[in-house]
Design an enzyme around this catalytic site. Structure first.
Site, short mmCIF file in Angstrom:
data_model
loop_
_atom_site.label_atom_id
_atom_site.label_comp_id
_atom_site.label_asym_id
_atom_site.label_seq_id
_atom_site.Cartn_x
_atom_site.Cartn_y
_atom_site.Cartn_z
N ASP A 1 -19.61 65.66 -19.84
CA ASP A 1 -19.16 64.39 -19.28
C ASP A 1 -19.11 64.55 -17.76
OD1 ASP A 1 -18.13 61.83 -19.10
OD2 ASP A 1 -16.33 62.24 -20.30
N CYS B 1 -16.52 56.24 -28.53
CA CYS B 1 -15.19 56.80 -28.25
C CYS B 1 -14.22 55.71 -27.81
CB CYS B 1 -15.32 57.87 -27.17
SG CYS B 1 -13.89 58.98 -27.13
#
Ligand SMILES: O=C(O)c1ccccc1NCC(=O)[C@H](O)[C@H](O)COP(=O)(O)O
Length: 197
Positions: free
Chosen positions: A120, A6
């Site tokens: 996350d 990412c």
């Protein structure tokens, strides 16, 4: 196990991530992030990468019109959505999506386990902070639809052995500096993930 890298901001890093073996590339469309990329800049990268690599747009508390427009402009295939305040009408999204659970406890994970989710760590900056999620929170959870993110590196990712996650997501752990990836770290990370099975 799938690997998503990412926070891609430039073509060099995108190609290096693909060469390292990443399955998916993430582009951050949250303009307060140091990894923010303008949608048409992301599109240029998408146009230049090889086929069979999934492109993922990251959104923070946005409405569906914005997400649809950016995914179209940037040629994203999947929207990864943080929606803490119910800004997003998911029914109206024209793109496949995956919700982000910013976990503060095991309960946050268990409550959302029915769909593919990205878990996350909870950080004020929303992501990319290198903070880890406690692995014991997954001890009694079916991990097969979970992408684990948060503080993963080539040195600690082997700790997830025994937790059959669908995938892992990494950003700061493969960076040279915020927004700039380091090729060797990406190679080492993907290799370490592949050695887990
Ligand atoms: O990366 C960012 O700057 C970011 C900003 C705002 C929301 C999300 C963001 N990143 C999302 C990601 O998918 C990261 O890969 C994930 O948070 C893990 O990051 P890291 O702990 O640095 O590996």
């Amino acid at each position: 196990m799938k690997v998503k890298i990412c926070g891609i901001t430039n073509l060099e890093d995108a190609l290096a991530a693909v060469e390292a073996g990443a399955d998916a590339l993430g582009f951050v469309f949250y303009n307060k992030s140091p990894r923010y990329i303008e949608p048409f800049e992301a599109r240029k990268i998408v146009d230049a990468i090889p086929p069979f690599i999934q492109t993922v747009g990251l959104f923070v508390n946005e409405n569906c019109g914005f997400i649809n427009q950016v995914c179209t402009n940037a040629k994203m295939q999947l929207a990864q959505v943080i929606d803490d305040d119910s800004f997003t009408d998911f029914e109206a999204l024209k793109f496949k999506y995956m919700r982000v659970i910013r976990a503060k406890s095991e309960k946050d994970i268990i409550e959302n386990i029915n769909n593919y989710i990205l878990v996350d760590a909870f950080v004020d900056s929303f992501g990319g902070a290198g903070k880890r999620v406690a692995l014991e929170w997954f001890n009694h959870v079916d991990c097969s639809k979970i992408v684990l993110a948060g503080g993963l590196t080539e040195h600690n990712v082997s700790e997830i052995k025994g937790y059959p996650f669908y995938g892992v997501d990494v950003s700061s752990g493969v960076e040279a500096s915020k927004g700039k990836k380091e090729k060797q770290k990406m190679i080492n990370f993907v290799k370490a993930v592949n050695e887990i099975q």
